[in-house]
Design a protein around this motif. Structure first.
Motif, PDB file in Angstrom:
ATOM      1  N   GLY A   1      24.625-130.211 -25.267  1.00 55.50           N
ATOM      2  CA  GLY A   1      24.986-128.770 -25.969  1.00 55.50           C
ATOM      3  C   GLY A   1      26.361-128.569 -26.100  1.00 55.50           C
ATOM      4  N   SER A   2      27.213-129.347 -25.320  1.00 55.00           N
ATOM      5  CA  SER A   2      28.861-129.238 -25.414  1.00 55.00           C
ATOM      6  C   SER A   2      29.392-130.599 -25.398  1.00 55.00           C
ATOM      7  N   LYS A   3      30.539-130.672 -26.003  1.00 58.19           N
ATOM      8  CA  LYS A   3      31.259-131.693 -25.869  1.00 58.19           C
ATOM      9  C   LYS A   3      31.505-132.256 -24.639  1.00 58.19           C
ATOM     10  N   LEU A   4      31.746-131.371 -23.422  1.00 57.53           N
ATOM     11  CA  LEU A   4      31.912-131.739 -22.257  1.00 57.53           C
ATOM     12  C   LEU A   4      30.728-132.340 -21.408  1.00 57.53           C
ATOM     13  N   GLY A   5      29.565-131.644 -21.883  1.00 53.86           N
ATOM     14  CA  GLY A   5      28.358-132.437 -21.490  1.00 53.86           C
ATOM     15  C   GLY A   5      28.157-133.683 -21.860  1.00 53.86           C
ATOM     16  N   ARG A   6      28.555-134.134 -22.974  1.00 55.61           N
ATOM     17  CA  ARG A   6      28.421-135.506 -23.456  1.00 55.61           C
ATOM     18  C   ARG A   6      29.326-136.538 -22.799  1.00 55.61           C
ATOM     19  N   LEU A   7      30.634-135.720 -22.532  1.00 56.22           N
ATOM     20  CA  LEU A   7      31.527-136.692 -21.788  1.00 56.22           C
ATOM     21  C   LEU A   7      30.913-136.995 -20.459  1.00 56.22           C
ATOM     22  N   LEU A   8      30.439-136.245 -19.774  1.00 57.16           N
ATOM     23  CA  LEU A   8      30.112-135.969 -18.300  1.00 57.16           C
ATOM     24  C   LEU A   8      28.697-136.175 -17.904  1.00 57.16           C
TER      25      LEU A   8
ATOM     26  N   GLN B   1      44.577-129.886 -34.980  1.00 60.24           N
ATOM     27  CA  GLN B   1      44.537-130.804 -33.937  1.00 60.24           C
ATOM     28  C   GLN B   1      44.279-129.891 -32.643  1.00 60.24           C
ATOM     29  N   LEU B   2      43.407-130.341 -31.885  1.00 60.46           N
ATOM     30  CA  LEU B   2      43.193-129.321 -30.672  1.00 60.46           C
ATOM     31  C   LEU B   2      43.167-130.294 -29.306  1.00 60.46           C
ATOM     32  N   GLU B   3      43.737-129.537 -28.418  1.00 58.32           N
ATOM     33  CA  GLU B   3      44.027-130.357 -27.168  1.00 58.32           C
ATOM     34  C   GLU B   3      43.150-129.217 -26.181  1.00 58.32           C
ATOM     35  N   ALA B   4      42.242-129.710 -25.297  1.00 60.94           N
ATOM     36  CA  ALA B   4      41.495-128.788 -24.475  1.00 60.94           C
ATOM     37  C   ALA B   4      41.271-129.465 -23.006  1.00 60.94           C
ATOM     38  N   ILE B   5      41.607-128.814 -22.006  1.00 63.26           N
ATOM     39  CA  ILE B   5      41.309-129.156 -20.765  1.00 63.26           C
ATOM     40  C   ILE B   5      40.503-128.199 -19.972  1.00 63.26           C
ATOM     41  N   TYR B   6      39.345-129.123 -19.426  1.00 63.04           N
ATOM     42  CA  TYR B   6      38.249-128.210 -19.135  1.00 63.04           C
ATOM     43  C   TYR B   6      38.298-128.293 -17.463  1.00 63.04           C
ATOM     44  N   PHE B   7      37.984-127.059 -17.000  1.00 58.87           N
ATOM     45  CA  PHE B   7      37.860-126.732 -15.522  1.00 58.87           C
ATOM     46  C   PHE B   7      36.395-126.613 -14.844  1.00 58.87           C
ATOM     47  N   ASP B   8      36.220-127.221 -13.878  1.00 58.73           N
ATOM     48  CA  ASP B   8      34.959-126.953 -13.225  1.00 58.73           C
ATOM     49  C   ASP B   8      35.129-127.432 -11.690  1.00 58.73           C
ATOM     50  N   THR B   9      33.866-127.400 -10.790  1.00 57.02           N
ATOM     51  CA  THR B   9      33.935-127.746  -9.461  1.00 57.02           C
ATOM     52  C   THR B   9      33.796-129.160  -9.467  1.00 57.02           C
ATOM     53  N   PRO B  10      34.163-130.056  -8.226  1.00 58.09           N
ATOM     54  CA  PRO B  10      33.991-131.488  -8.294  1.00 58.09           C
ATOM     55  C   PRO B  10      32.475-131.793  -8.631  1.00 58.09           C
TER      56      PRO B  10
ATOM     57  N   LEU C   1      29.468-125.618 -12.939  1.00 55.78           N
ATOM     58  CA  LEU C   1      29.607-124.655 -13.988  1.00 55.78           C
ATOM     59  C   LEU C   1      28.709-125.405 -15.533  1.00 55.78           C
ATOM     60  N   LEU C   2      29.108-126.692 -15.479  1.00 54.44           N
ATOM     61  CA  LEU C   2      28.219-127.374 -16.599  1.00 54.44           C
ATOM     62  C   LEU C   2      26.816-127.449 -16.301  1.00 54.44           C
ATOM     63  N   ARG C   3      26.259-127.632 -15.056  1.00 50.91           N
ATOM     64  CA  ARG C   3      25.018-127.632 -14.606  1.00 50.91           C
ATOM     65  C   ARG C   3      24.331-126.096 -15.097  1.00 50.91           C
ATOM     66  N   ALA C   4      25.146-125.338 -15.187  1.00 51.07           N
ATOM     67  CA  ALA C   4      24.647-123.973 -15.305  1.00 51.07           C
ATOM     68  C   ALA C   4      24.887-123.513 -16.867  1.00 51.07           C
ATOM     69  N   GLY C   5      25.170-124.520 -17.576  1.00 51.64           N
ATOM     70  CA  GLY C   5      25.393-124.274 -19.186  1.00 51.64           C
ATOM     71  C   GLY C   5      26.709-123.391 -19.504  1.00 51.64           C
ATOM     72  N   VAL C   6      27.559-123.539 -18.471  1.00 57.16           N
ATOM     73  CA  VAL C   6      28.910-122.615 -18.387  1.00 57.16           C
ATOM     74  C   VAL C   6      29.950-123.581 -18.725  1.00 57.16           C
ATOM     75  N   THR C   7      31.089-123.367 -19.735  1.00 60.86           N
ATOM     76  CA  THR C   7      32.183-124.118 -19.754  1.00 60.86           C
ATOM     77  C   THR C   7      33.662-123.293 -19.809  1.00 60.86           C
TER      78      THR C   7
END
Length: 533
Positions: free
Chosen positions: A194-201, A42-51, A55-61
């Motif tokens: 390429g990432s779960k965060l990218g799919r969500l956002l 069971q995994l819980e992850a909170i992702y941080f980025d600028t508004p 980071l995500l636009r640069a392929g960074v998470t």
């Protein structure tokens, strides 16, 4: 970077798998032993980025994860196709904000904008480890059921199922291809993100209708389309034109400049050198092709690229000298090495290197450095093209190369006329810098011109290598004199330093002796006639 940071290179592929997809047992799927029943996590992850998700636009998470075997703070940086470097720090009760080490590594992406939570993902994971007959880990296969929601004023919740395959320590890339074929056969397909965060956002990553997604971006300006140029009366960049060739090269070097930033901060091998070369290439090409991209308009940027190269010089020069002298020292016979010369070399040059690295990091942490990257982004998003930019690349780029070639001819003539000693050494160093500019100008021209430019570049490299050997010897000699003097003051023996000094003298003399023939071959009509066509 803190010693507590763990770095893991991960090579993985992601697949979308709806409820209709039935995964076969991994043992039957691949003929590999999964070792045991799947591990449940069971995994819980909170992702941080600028508004605006820089980071995500640069392929960074950047995330804070609880649960699983790798619980902690994770920063993922691009590292080639299907690969990323994951940097890890442990969780602490006192640390609710991103670690300072990770904030520093993303500074170029964020341009100083504060990081905050943008999404939370809760994942129910089933994990298999696939091994060979000897028990060597080849790959990890996981099936994830993801429940995710955005964080902020407006929230969006979504759920999906996906499969990840990550290469193990003993696995080869072709294994990923094998697994992919099997997954596609049962109905899965490669993920569009390429990432779960990218799919969500994904929706937030789309630019507003009618706007250039790269304009003002911290990372995307190098992707500005050539066909979008020409606003405000500027000439458009045509396919096969000089402008297209120069902008493509500058874009590639800008990407390299950005890619080396976290590597320099992590003290990765050769990163300072690669960043310095990228800055030098951009500066040289802007100067060489001022007839394509207005040289006056880019003068400020070329000055800043020169500044950056200078700030990196101390760290790089120490690397070069240490590599050179250590190699030569190890090649000496034992009876020519008197005293702890190797230890002295290492101690002294590493101290110089540490001072150079401190200066380099100070430059990277400065507002001036961020302003330089802003200027690079602006150049690529809205280049100051001249009327010549739309002309065919082959002919117009030849003009730029010819200009740089004439400059190098003048520098070599000045070196021939210079008085022996320091004046001659300085003149050859100036010729060397012109040689670098010639090589970089030819790199731009080569895709359009073909074999003539390639042949000329290879001949130029021969000359530049000799000039580089000469300059390295010139730089090494005063360092050896200083080390010899220090050894004497410490009650030691300076004999070996004298031997090394003599070898550097021989090295410089050999370079000067071979230079005239290499220079003659470079200037042969077969190499230069295309410049006049």
């Amino acid at each position: 970077m803190s010693d507590s940071v763990a770095v893991v290179r991960e090579t993985e592929r992601k697949y979308e798998a709806d409820d209709a997809v039935v995964l076969l047992d991994p043992a039957r799927l691949l003929g590999l032993d999964p070792g045991s029943q799947p591990e449940e996590q069971q995994l819980e992850a909170i992702y941080f980025d600028t508004p605006d998700l820089r980071l995500l636009r640069a392929g960074v998470t950047l995330r804070r994860r609880k649960g699983g075997s790798d619980e902690g703070w994770h920063l993922k940086l691009p590292a080639g196709q299907d690969s990323r470097d994951e940097l890890r720090l442990p969780l602490t009760r006192a640390r609710s904000k991103p670690p300072a080490e990770f904030v520093a590594l993303t500074r170029l992406n964020t341009r100083g904008t504060a990081l905050g939570p943008v999404a939370q993902l809760n994942t129910q994971r089933r994990r298999w480890v696939l091994a060979d007959a000897e028990g060597h880990e080849l790959a990890e296969l996981v099936e994830d059921q993801v429940n995710a929601h955005t964080m902020g004023k407006q929230t969006t919740a979504v759920s999906w199922r996906e499969v990840e395959v990550e290469l193990g320590e003993h696995g080869q890339v072709d294994l990923l291809d094998r697994i992919e074929r099997e997954l596609l056969e049962v109905g899965a397909h490669r993920s569009s993100s390429g990432s779960k965060l990218g799919r969500l956002l994904a929706d937030q990553l789309q630019p507003p209708a009618g706007k250039d997604s790269t304009k003002g971006s911290a990372n995307g300006a190098s992707k500005a389309s050539a066909k979008d140029s020409g606003k405000g009366g500027k000439p458009k960049v045509k396919r096969g034109s000089a402008g297209e060739a120069v902008l493509a090269y500058l874009g590639a070097q800008a990407e390299q400049l950005r890619a080396q930033d976290p590597l320099v901060r992590r003290d990765a091998l050769d990163a300072v050198h690669q960043m310095r070369v990228a800055a030098r290439r951009m500066r040289s090409v802007l100067q060489a092709y001022g007839n394509v991209i207005d040289g006056e308009a880019t003068r400020g940027l070329t000055d800043e690229l020169k500044w950056l190269g200078g700030e990196l010089a101390g760290a790089r020069d120490s690397e070069v000298i240490e590599e050179r002298l250590t190699s030569v020292l190890h090649a000496l016979p034992d009876d020519a090495v008197l005293g702890p010369v190797a230890a002295q070399l290492t101690r002294s040059l590493q101290r110089r290197g540490a001072e150079g690295r401190e200066a380099a990091l100070a430059a990277l942490d400065s507002d001036r450095y961020l302003a330089l990257h802003d200027a690079v982004d602006q150049l690529l998003a809205d280049p100051p093209l001249t009327a010549r930019a739309s002309r065919p690349a082959r002919k117009e780029l030849a003009r730029g190369v010819a200009k740089v070639w004439r400059r190098m001819e003048n520098r070599m003539a000045s070196a021939d006329a210079a008085a022996p000693g320091e004046e001659h050494d300085i003149a050859l160093h100036e010729a060397r810098k012109s040689g670098k500019r010639l090589r970089y100008a030819l790199e731009v021209a080569e895709p359009s011109v073909g074999k003539p430019a390639e042949r000329f570049r290879l001949r130029a490299k021969d000359v530049h290598t000799l000039l580089g050997d000469h300059q390295d010897a010139v730089v090494a000699r005063p360092v050896l004199r200083e080390l010899a003097a220090q050894a004497h003051l410490d009650g030691g023996n300076g004999f070996t330093h004298g031997v090394l000094y003599g070898l550097e003298v021989v090295r410089a003399e050999r370079a000067e002796r071979e230079l005239p023939e290499a220079w003659r071959r470079l200037g042969e009509p077969a190499n230069t006639k295309w410049l006049k066509s």
